[in-house]
Design a protein around this motif. Structure first.
Motif, short mmCIF file in Angstrom:
data_model
loop_
_atom_site.label_atom_id
_atom_site.label_comp_id
_atom_site.label_asym_id
_atom_site.label_seq_id
_atom_site.Cartn_x
_atom_site.Cartn_y
_atom_site.Cartn_z
N UNK A 209 -49.05 -30.19 -11.10
CA UNK A 209 -48.26 -29.41 -12.58
C UNK A 209 -47.96 -27.73 -12.29
N UNK A 210 -46.75 -27.68 -11.91
CA UNK A 210 -46.57 -25.99 -11.38
C UNK A 210 -45.94 -25.11 -12.81
N UNK A 211 -46.26 -24.61 -12.44
CA UNK A 211 -45.39 -23.21 -13.17
C UNK A 211 -44.10 -22.62 -13.15
N UNK A 212 -43.10 -21.78 -13.83
CA UNK A 212 -41.43 -21.76 -13.63
C UNK A 212 -40.78 -20.22 -14.57
N UNK A 213 -42.17 -19.48 -14.45
CA UNK A 213 -40.79 -18.13 -15.58
C UNK A 213 -40.73 -18.08 -15.35
N UNK A 214 -40.09 -17.85 -13.23
CA UNK A 214 -38.62 -17.55 -12.76
C UNK A 214 -38.04 -18.34 -11.56
N UNK A 215 -38.34 -19.80 -12.88
CA UNK A 215 -37.86 -21.00 -12.05
C UNK A 215 -36.42 -20.94 -11.27
N UNK A 216 -35.52 -20.36 -12.78
CA UNK A 216 -34.25 -20.15 -12.80
C UNK A 216 -34.12 -18.96 -11.97
N UNK A 217 -34.03 -18.33 -11.23
CA UNK A 217 -34.31 -16.75 -10.71
C UNK A 217 -35.19 -16.09 -9.06
N UNK A 218 -34.37 -15.30 -8.86
CA UNK A 218 -35.13 -14.77 -8.06
C UNK A 218 -35.48 -13.00 -7.76
N UNK A 219 -36.56 -12.77 -7.37
CA UNK A 219 -36.57 -10.91 -8.07
C UNK A 219 -35.42 -10.44 -7.12
N UNK A 220 -34.66 -9.74 -7.73
CA UNK A 220 -33.62 -8.75 -6.83
C UNK A 220 -33.51 -7.52 -6.78
N UNK A 221 -32.85 -7.22 -5.71
CA UNK A 221 -32.87 -5.17 -5.45
C UNK A 221 -32.29 -4.46 -6.71
N UNK A 222 -33.39 -4.58 -7.48
CA UNK A 222 -32.92 -3.39 -8.37
C UNK A 222 -32.09 -2.53 -8.90
N UNK A 223 -31.24 -2.77 -9.48
CA UNK A 223 -30.24 -1.42 -10.01
C UNK A 223 -29.94 -0.38 -10.24
#
Length: 463
Positions: A209-223
Motif C-alpha cells: 500500500x503506497x502513498x502517491x502525494x506527488x504521484x503525478x509530478x516531480x519536484x522541479x527546480x524553483x522558479x
C-alpha cells in the motif's frame, strides 16, 4: 475458509484521512487513523461514524505522527477503542504533542465560533477534547525499529525508518499468513537531518500500500528562490510569514535559515518560531541529535550534538498568546514561522489576517497544500480569503517553495519501489489527490510491470 481482507476507509481518492482496515474473522487491525483535512466535504467525514464498531478494533499501527495519519485516534478511543496503538518512540512522543494541540485548537475554534456566531452548529462542538486526547495517549505503546512484534492474533509488525519526519516508518505487517507493506509517507534522501529511508526488505509481498502525494509530478527546480524572496521582502521593509507544519517542516526551515545567515545570503533579522507545538517538537529533534538517535544523520550528530543547529543567534521562541499577538503587525523586517502548514488553523491564521492586506509583506508556502485549504487558495491566486468569518484582501506577495518537501516525488517513489527483490502480487495506490493516485498506478504498471490499482473510498479487497 475466510480470506484476510483490506478495506480503504480513508486516503482513497484524497490525500488525507489515512485509515486502512485489515480484517480476518473477529480480528481487526487499523493501519493509521488520520483526520480528513481540506475541503469541507472531506472535513465533514470526520464526523461520520466508522463502518465498524471501534470497540471491535484490536490494534492500531501508526506510521507517523502527522495529523492526517493519527488525528482521528482520540475520536476512535472516544467511540470505544480499547486496544494498543503501536508506533515508534518518536512517533509516540510527537503524537502526544500533535493530538493535544489538535484537541486544543478544536476546542478554541468551537468557542470562538460560538462567540462570533459564524458556525451553523448550535452550540459549536469539537470533534474531541483535550481530555479525550489525553485518554487516547494512554493507549500508545512505543516500539523500536527493525523488531518484529505481535500486535494481535496472528498479526505481526516491523517498523522501518521512512526518513519523512522524526519517528516516521514504513511498516511490514504479517496478517494471517499474508505479508503486507505500508509505505506511510515516504521521505527523501536529501533531508538535512534524517537518514534516508531504509530499502524495502527482501522477499515477496502479497500487497504493498503506497502513498502517491506527488504521484503525478516531480519536484522541479524553483522558479522563486527562497533567499531571494526573503531579501526582496526585507529590502522593501516588509516581513516574511512562513506557514509551516509544526513537526519537521519548522525544523528544516530553521536549519536552512541558519545556513543562509551564516553564509551571508540573507540579513541577520529576527526569526520568530510561533507555535507551542512546533517548539515542543523542536525539543524532541534536539534530543534525538544529542542522543545520537539512529534516525539522525551521522554528520549532524558529529557536528551538532550538544549545540543548537536551529538558532543562528536571532531565534525567539514564542510560547504564550501574548508573545504571539506582539508580532501580528510587524513594524520592522522579520521572519515568522507559524503553524499550521496549510494555513487551516492555529496562530498562523491570526498573522495572515493582519499581514495579507499589506503589500510590503510576503507569505512563503513551503509544503504540500491540499485542495480546499487556505494555503491552496492563496497559491491559486485568490484575491480574498475567508478567516474567522471575514473576507480578507490578499495584497501580500505569495510564493510557493517546494524544495523543502519531505515527500518523495513520483520518480523517487518509483526508484524506491524498484529495488524490491520481487514484484508484489498487487500494489494499492492511496494518499493522493483525485487523479494523482490513478496516474501513479499507471506509472507503476508501465515502469515496473506490477499489478497496480487506486482503490475507491470504502472499497475492500481479498488478500
Amino acid at each position: 475458509m475466510q480470506t484476510p481482507k483490506i478495506q480503504f476507509l480513508g486516503a482513497a481518492g484524497t490525500v488525507t484521512g489515512s485509515r486502512f482496515l485489515l480484517s480476518h474473522g473477529k480480528t481487526k487491525v487499523l493501519v493509521d487513523c488520520g483526520l480528513f483535512q481540506g475541503l469541507k466535504e472531506l472535513r465533514l467525514r470526520n464526523w461520520k461514524p466508522l463502518p465498524i464498531d471501534a470497540a471491535e478494533v484490536d490494534a492500531v499501527i501508526l506510521t507517523h505522527a502527522h495529523l492526517d495519519h493519527c488525528g482521528y485516534i482520540p475520536r476512535l478511543v472516544k467511540e470505544g477503542f480499547r486496544g494498543k496503538i503501536y508506533a515508534t518512540k518518536y512517533t509516540t512522543k510527537l503524537a502526544d504533542i500533535i493530538l493535544r494541540d489538535s484537541a486544543r485548537i478544536q476546542e478554541e475554534d468551537a468557542r470562538y465560533a460560538a462567540k462570533e456566531g459564524f458556525s451553523k452548529h448550535n452550540p459549536p462542538a469539537p470533534l474531541y477534547t483535550e481530555q479525550d486526547a489525553a485518554l487516547a495517549l494512554q493507549h500508545f505503546k512505543p516500539e523500536a525499529f527493525h523488531e518484529r512484534i505481535r500486535v494481535a492474533e496472528d498479526t505481526y509488525v516491523t517498523f522501518y525508518p521512512a526518513g519523512h519526519i522524526l519517528g516516521a516508518a514504513f511498516v511490514e505487517v504479517e496478517f494471517f499468513g499474508k505479508r503486507l507493506l505500508f509505505t506511510g509517507d515516504m521521505g527523501r534522501d536529501e533531508h538535512p537531518l534524517l537518514r534516508q529511508p531504509d530499502q524495502i526488505p527482501s522477499g515477496k509481498y502479497d500487497a504493498i500500500v503506497t502513498e502517491s502525494t506527488y504521484g503525478d509530478r516531480e519536484h522541479v527546480a524553483e522558479t522563486s528562490n527562497f533567499e531571494d524572496v526573503i531579501n526582496q521582502t526585507i529590502k522593501r521593509g516588509g516581513s516574511v510569514l512562513i506557514p509551516a507544519f509544526a513537526v519537521d517542516r519548522t525544523e528544516v526551515i530553521l536549519v536552512r535559515l541558519r545556513e543562509l545567515i551564516e553564509q551571508g545570503k540573507i540579513p541577520q533579522v529576527p526569526i520568530f518560531a510561533d507555535s507551542p507545538m512546533a517548539l515542543r517538537a523542536l525539543a524532541h529533534y534536539r534530543d534525538a541529535i544529542d542522543g545520537n538517535s539512529p534516525e539522525i544523520r551521522d554528520e549532524i550528530v558529529a557536528e551538532w550534538a550538544g549545540r543548537d543547529p536551529f538558532d543562528p543567534g536571532t531565534l525567539s521562541e514564542l510560547m504564550t498568546v501574548e508573545q504571539s499577538k506582539s508580532i501580528n503587525k510587524p513594524t520592522s523586517p522579520c521572519i515568522i514561522i507559524s503553524a499550521s502548514g496549510m494555513a487551516t488553523g492555529g496562530r498562523v491564521v491570526h498573522h495572515l489576517k493582519e499581514m495579507l492586506p499589506n503589500q510590503l509583506h510576503s507569505v512563503i508556502l513551503v509544503g504540500f497544500q491540499a485542495i480546499g485549504t487556505r494555503g491552496r487558495r492563496l497559491i491559486e491566486g485568490e484575491e480574498q480569503v475567508k478567516m474567522h468569518g471575514q473576507m480578507i484582501d490578499v495584497k501580500a506577495q505569495i510564493e510557493q517553495i517546494n524544495s523543502f518537501s519531505v515527500h518523495a516525488d513520483a520518480d523517487e517513489m518509483i526508484g524506491w519501489l524498484a529495488v524490491a527483490s520481487e514484484a508484489p502480487k498487487r500494489i494499492f495506490v492511496v494518499h493522493g489527490e483525485a487523479g494523482a493516485a490513478d496516474i501513479f498506478a499507471d506509472r507503476i504498471k508501465g515502469d515496473l510491470n506490477w499489478d497496480a490499482i487506486a482503490p475507491g473510498d470504502g472499497e475492500a479487497f481479498d488478500l
